[in-house]
Design an enzyme around this catalytic site. Structure first.
Site, PDB file in Angstrom:
ATOM      1  N   ALA A   1       0.843  -1.197   0.000  1.00  0.00           N
ATOM      2  CA  ALA A   1       0.000   0.000   0.000  1.00  0.00           C
ATOM      3  C   ALA A   1       0.874   1.240   0.000  1.00  0.00           C
ATOM      4  CB  ALA A   1      -0.890   0.016   1.247  1.00  0.00           C
ATOM      5  N   LYS A   2       0.283   2.366  -0.211  1.00  0.00           N
ATOM      6  CA  LYS A   2       0.971   3.647  -0.038  1.00  0.00           C
ATOM      7  C   LYS A   2      -0.088   4.708   0.165  1.00  0.00           C
ATOM      8  CE  LYS A   2       5.325   4.935  -0.072  1.00  0.00           C
ATOM      9  NZ  LYS A   2       6.505   4.111   0.261  1.00  0.00           N
ATOM     10  N   GLY A   3       0.316   5.806   0.803  1.00  0.00           N
ATOM     11  CA  GLY A   3      -0.623   6.906   1.005  1.00  0.00           C
ATOM     12  C   GLY A   3       0.094   8.224   0.961  1.00  0.00           C
TER      13      GLY A   3
END
Ligand code: NAD
Length: 430
Positions: free
Chosen positions: A119-121
């Site tokens: 994931a990444k944000g």
């Protein structure tokens, strides 16, 4: 672009992809998928992010005005476990960038065999213009915006560009307030006092040192006196340099954003580190020659560690690189176009998804310790990291030998194969 309707793009004799990190990565993904003969359905699944969240984050500024910032969280793939990946605060954040970085995390976790997806944000903002209370309010509002996806079993953030353990503490606190009980395992990269892991700060540099040492063994080069050039003297670069020097390697050049210092006889690293501690930057260091960041990459050295930015090794300079080993401490330092030049020159490139995976590995240890409520000493953390990095290096090297491909393509093959196997075993909910 490759078709996303089930057809694997035919292999080309040159690498595809340009300076866009997502394209560069997908160019490698496609080659690895082709070599693995990945079935078209699964190929399509792995080319699409599972979930993309965009949230508006209103922020009450200290001057009483309300401004609205845009936050993103992308869960690329959760087949192997909870999604894992950092959160960045930067003016360059876009949904496309976050998607690319989330995919990258999927392969990185898989190549070192962690039970995590990727994931990444990020929040599109300039944190340098914000006060601490503003950053805290923004972090908490973003956390509450994406709270449905967060959780130790579903999505576990970590620090990234312009975020640090302080922000992880706020995320953990906000999440815990909503849950009505303390949940330390919802983020990693926390302060040690509240469930962080010993050894996390050094983990990425330590991983770089371990894989470089393994690569030297393969080339029958003894570390003693082996020359090393490091670009970027932050967390990853300075710790890689220090731990490589501890092995007897000779650090001949290091740099930061303003340029580098060079001494072919070897820098006094302890002196350089204390200079940086006191003066922050290398440019005022006078006991070595000055070198530009561009020159530094093509210096006469055995090992080159790009540990700063993406896209610094390109088709333009790859032919002039003299190192025998490149250890990619940074994410994406080599363009897809430069890959085949380095391969033709016989340079052993330890690819980013393997070389800098020490950080996420110790993040995994942090999550395990939080969930077990039992904390390990630093020696245990380092021993377990050592084992994972050594085994992962060997697995990638053996894949490279079996298929006559570069370490980079082999790393993607190991990672994609692991993700694909889990999808086959779970069956397709389609
Ligand atoms: P950092 O902010 O601690 O250090 C970055 C260093 O790069 C600084 O010395 C800075 O002066 C230098 N730099 C900036 N612009 C530069 C330029 N134009 N030319 C040369 N040097 C420049 O960051 P970090 O945590 O060490 O991360 C470095 C790289 O490693 C990034 O690509 C990051 O994504 C990657 N990475 C970091 C970790 C981690 O655990 N910190 C894990 C995996 C990957």
């Amino acid at each position: 672009m490759a078709s996303t309707h089930g057809q694997i793009r035919p292999e080309k004799d040159t690498f595809l992809g340009g300076e866009n990190p997502f394209e560069s990565m997908m160019a490698r993904f496609d080659i690895a998928a082709q070599k693995l003969k990945l079935e078209p359905g699964l190929y399509s699944v792995l080319r699409h992010p599972e979930k993309q969240i965009i949230v508006a984050c209103p922020l009450l500024r200290d001057n009483g005005q309300v401004e609205v910032y845009t936050g993103y969280r992308v869960l690329y793939n959760t087949g192997r476990g909870p999604a894992k990946g950092g959160i960045r605060y930067d003016m360059g954040v876009t949904l496309d960038e976050v998607k690319a970085l989330a995919a990258w995390m999927t392969w990185k976790c898989a190549v070192v065999n962690l039970p995590f997806g990727g994931a990444k944000g990020g929040i599109l903002c300039d944190p340098s213009t914000m006060s601490m209370p503003e950053l805290e309010r923004l972090t908490r509002r973003y956390t509450s915006g994406i709270i449905e996806t967060l959780g130790p079993d579903s999505d576990v953030p970590a620090p990234d560009v312009n975020t640090n353990e302080r922000m992880m503490a706020w995320i953990m606190d906000t999440y815990s307030m909503h849950k009505r009980h303390t949940v330390t395992a919802v983020v990693t990269g926390k302060p040690v006092e509240m469930g962080g892991s010993l050894g996390r700060r050094e983990a990425t540099g330590r991983g770089c040192m371990i894989v470089t040492r393994e690569a030297l063994k393969r080339l029958n080069i003894r570390p003693d006196g082996t020359r090393v050039v490091v670009q970027g003297f932050g967390n990853v670069g300075s710790i890689s340099a220090k731990l490589m020097a501890d092995l007897g390697m000779k650090i001949v050049a290091v740099s930061d954003k303003d340029g580098g210092i060079y001494d072919p006889a070897g820098l006094d690293l302890a002196d350089v580190m204390s200079h940086v501690k006191e003066h922050k930057f290398l440019k005022t260091y006078t006991k070595a020659d000055k070198v530009s960041n561009a020159e530094l990459l093509t210096l006469d050295t055995d090992v080159l560690v790009p540990a700063a930015l993406e896209n610094v090794i390109t088709e333009e300079n790859a032919g002039r690189i003299k190192a025998k080993i490149i250890c990619e401490g940074a994410n994406g330092p080599t363009t897809a176009g430069a890959d085949h030049i380095l391969q033709e020159k016989g340079i052993l490139v330890i690819p980013d998804i393997l070389a800098n995976a020490g950080g996420v590995t110790v993040s995994y240890f942090e999550w395990v310790q939080d969930r077990g409520g039992y904390f390990w000493d630093e020696e245990t953390v380092n021993q377990r990291l050592e084992r994972i990095m050594v085994e992962s290096f060997a697995e990638v090297a053996s894949m490279a030998a079996r298929h006559s491909v570069s370490m980079r393509i082999a790393a993607y093959m190991v990672a994609i194969d692991r993700v694909a196997k889990v999808h086959r075993l779970r069956g397709m909910y389609a």
